[in-house]
Design an enzyme around this catalytic site. Structure first.
Site, mmCIF file in Angstrom:
data_model
loop_
_atom_site.group_PDB
_atom_site.id
_atom_site.type_symbol
_atom_site.label_atom_id
_atom_site.label_comp_id
_atom_site.label_asym_id
_atom_site.label_seq_id
_atom_site.Cartn_x
_atom_site.Cartn_y
_atom_site.Cartn_z
ATOM 1 N N TYR A 1 -7.596 -5.511 0.305
ATOM 2 C CA TYR A 1 -6.385 -5.009 0.965
ATOM 3 C C TYR A 1 -5.586 -4.143 -0.012
ATOM 4 O O TYR A 1 -5.194 -3.013 0.313
ATOM 5 C CB TYR A 1 -5.550 -6.189 1.461
ATOM 6 N N SER B 1 1.343 -0.452 1.761
ATOM 7 C CA SER B 1 1.844 -1.789 1.448
ATOM 8 C C SER B 1 2.301 -1.871 -0.009
ATOM 9 O O SER B 1 1.741 -1.192 -0.880
ATOM 10 C CB SER B 1 0.740 -2.821 1.674
ATOM 11 N N LYS C 1 -5.018 -0.045 0.384
ATOM 12 C CA LYS C 1 -3.698 0.595 0.506
ATOM 13 C C LYS C 1 -3.438 1.550 -0.660
ATOM 14 O O LYS C 1 -2.783 2.590 -0.482
ATOM 15 C CB LYS C 1 -2.606 -0.469 0.607
ATOM 16 N N SER D 1 0.805 -1.517 19.424
ATOM 17 C CA SER D 1 1.074 -2.532 20.450
ATOM 18 C C SER D 1 1.866 -3.728 19.941
ATOM 19 O O SER D 1 2.504 -4.431 20.718
ATOM 20 C CB SER D 1 -0.257 -3.033 21.023
HETATM 21 P P1 NAP Z 1 0.035 -6.803 13.237
HETATM 22 O O1 NAP Z 1 1.282 -7.402 13.751
HETATM 23 O O2 NAP Z 1 -1.114 -7.676 12.850
HETATM 24 O O3 NAP Z 1 -0.475 -5.718 14.318
HETATM 25 C C1 NAP Z 1 -1.631 -4.986 14.040
HETATM 26 C C2 NAP Z 1 -1.792 -3.861 15.027
HETATM 27 O O4 NAP Z 1 -2.923 -3.072 14.624
HETATM 28 C C3 NAP Z 1 -2.103 -4.331 16.441
HETATM 29 O O5 NAP Z 1 -1.582 -3.396 17.344
HETATM 30 C C4 NAP Z 1 -3.634 -4.322 16.472
HETATM 31 O O6 NAP Z 1 -4.174 -4.181 17.784
HETATM 32 C C5 NAP Z 1 -3.886 -3.060 15.670
HETATM 33 N N1 NAP Z 1 -5.213 -3.001 15.060
HETATM 34 C C6 NAP Z 1 -5.761 -3.801 14.132
HETATM 35 N N2 NAP Z 1 -7.018 -3.409 13.832
HETATM 36 C C7 NAP Z 1 -7.257 -2.318 14.620
HETATM 37 C C8 NAP Z 1 -8.371 -1.470 14.807
HETATM 38 N N3 NAP Z 1 -9.518 -1.659 14.135
HETATM 39 N N4 NAP Z 1 -8.266 -0.455 15.683
HETATM 40 C C9 NAP Z 1 -7.130 -0.240 16.378
HETATM 41 N N5 NAP Z 1 -6.044 -1.027 16.254
HETATM 42 C C10 NAP Z 1 -6.112 -2.047 15.377
HETATM 43 O O7 NAP Z 1 0.292 -5.891 11.943
HETATM 44 P P2 NAP Z 1 1.674 -5.436 11.271
HETATM 45 O O8 NAP Z 1 2.154 -6.561 10.435
HETATM 46 O O9 NAP Z 1 2.574 -4.805 12.255
HETATM 47 O O10 NAP Z 1 1.097 -4.347 10.249
HETATM 48 C C11 NAP Z 1 1.083 -2.975 10.553
HETATM 49 C C12 NAP Z 1 0.739 -2.228 9.274
HETATM 50 O O11 NAP Z 1 1.690 -2.561 8.258
HETATM 51 C C13 NAP Z 1 -0.642 -2.577 8.700
HETATM 52 O O12 NAP Z 1 -1.258 -1.413 8.205
HETATM 53 C C14 NAP Z 1 -0.309 -3.533 7.569
HETATM 54 O O13 NAP Z 1 -1.286 -3.513 6.555
HETATM 55 C C15 NAP Z 1 1.011 -2.979 7.092
HETATM 56 N N6 NAP Z 1 1.835 -3.970 6.373
HETATM 57 C C16 NAP Z 1 2.234 -5.121 6.997
HETATM 58 C C17 NAP Z 1 2.990 -6.040 6.280
HETATM 59 C C18 NAP Z 1 3.467 -7.331 6.889
HETATM 60 O O14 NAP Z 1 3.940 -8.206 6.129
HETATM 61 N N7 NAP Z 1 3.396 -7.522 8.178
HETATM 62 C C19 NAP Z 1 3.334 -5.767 4.943
HETATM 63 C C20 NAP Z 1 2.919 -4.581 4.363
HETATM 64 C C21 NAP Z 1 2.175 -3.686 5.095
HETATM 65 P P3 NAP Z 1 -4.668 -5.525 18.609
HETATM 66 O O15 NAP Z 1 -3.447 -6.356 18.819
HETATM 67 O O16 NAP Z 1 -5.259 -5.019 19.861
HETATM 68 O O17 NAP Z 1 -5.639 -6.208 17.701
#
Ligand code: NAP
Length: 252
Positions: free
Chosen positions: A157, A144, A161, A14
């Site tokens: 975290y 990550s 990962k 989402s």
């Molecule tokens: P984000 O913007 O915080 O979005 C998180 C998404 O995951 C939202 O859709 C949220 O739904 C959903 N979510 C969280 N907990 C959940 C649960 N228990 N059950 C079902 N859905 C859940 O995250 P993002 O930055 O796009 O990150 C996506 C992935 O990339 C993650 O695995 C993160 O660790 C990884 N990552 C991110 C970064 C970064 O800098 N952003 C860097 C490295 C890796 P709701 O909105 O309904 O809560």
């Protein structure tokens, strides 16, 4: 890349990276199920923006094993099957060792491992059992850079990962005979809500200059690697971990 006729489930589809994946797959002909935890409005907004017909949004908390079973079953019911699963949902919890008490420390570990490792393990189980029956499929897990570089402010975290990487490689071996591939994408900082909390802090300059491009990744750049691993030609890249970190951390 052409995903016409492919049916895709994206956890955390989402917002952020998951949303970029949903848009990317839909633009290339796939039918997409967006999973989310609680933010209905964000899921509805993403669903609205997807090209093509037949997409759906499915609420489920991936830390609940029963909800995961229901989620995968609902996606299979909605589409008549699943070809691609992206384990993207994940959370970050600050738990600096010198600053938290023992209870907070344990709570952080439990929440993070539940969401970032056990959730994807259970989604993978349910999806793979279905894919084995239908003769194949693709699983892509979003890890990550922190799994390699260390996360001093969030050791759970980094560990979650690293565990996700190891789980993916084990499953890549286990599932190849079933024509199921398992790949990993390991981003550095990405421009999503997860990274936004640093924007007005003294850390922001360091974060944006870690890459020689002097910026963090766009979600679409992570989605490109996810789609590559899910694409037709990528079968022999199963077990691979693709870095998407703008050369901010180079490993051999
Ligand atoms: P984000 O913007 O915080 O979005 C998180 C998404 O995951 C939202 O859709 C949220 O739904 C959903 N979510 C969280 N907990 C959940 C649960 N228990 N059950 C079902 N859905 C859940 O995250 P993002 O930055 O796009 O990150 C996506 C992935 O990339 C993650 O695995 C993160 O660790 C990884 N990552 C991110 C970064 C970064 O800098 N952003 C860097 C490295 C890796 P709701 O909105 O309904 O809560």
């Amino acid at each position: 890349m052409d995903f016409s006729g492919k049916r895709v489930l994206i956890t955390g589809g989402s917002r952020g990276i998951g949303r970029a994946c949903a848009v990317g797959f839909a633009d290339r002909g796939a039918t997409v199920a967006i999973n989310y935890r609680s933010n209905n409005d964000a899921a509805a907004e993403t669903l609205e923006t997807l090209n093509g017909e037949g997409h759906s949004m499915l609420q489920a908390d991936i830390t609940d094993p029963e909800a995961v079973e229901g989620l995968v079953a609902a996606a299979i019911d909605a589409f008549g099957g699943l070809d691609i699963v992206v384990n993207n949902a994940g959370i970050w919890v600050d738990h600096v060792l010198e600053e938290v008490d023992y209870e907070e420390w344990q709570d952080a570990w439990k929440r993070v491992i539940d969401a970032n490792l056990l959730g994807p393990a259970n989604v993978s189980y349910c999806a793979a059992r279905h894919m084995i029956e239908r003769g194949g499929g693709r699983i892509v897990n979003v890890s990550s850079r922190g799994s390699f570089r260390g996360e001093p402010n969030g050791p759970a975290y980094g560990a979650s990962k690293a565990g996700l990487n190891a789980m993916s490689q084990s499953l890549a071996k286990r599932l190849a005979p079933h024509n199921i591939t398992v790949g990993v994408v390991a981003p550095g900082f990405v421009d999503t809500d997860m990274a936004a909390r640093f924007q007005d802090t003294p850390m922001w300059e360091d974060i944006t200059t870690q890459s020689p491009f002097n910026r963090i990744a766009k979600p679409e750049e992570v989605a490109a690697a996810v789609m590559f691993l899910a694409s037709e030609g990528a079968e022999f890249s199963t077990g691979a971990i693709i870095d998407v970190n703008g050369a901010s951390y180079l490993r051999t």
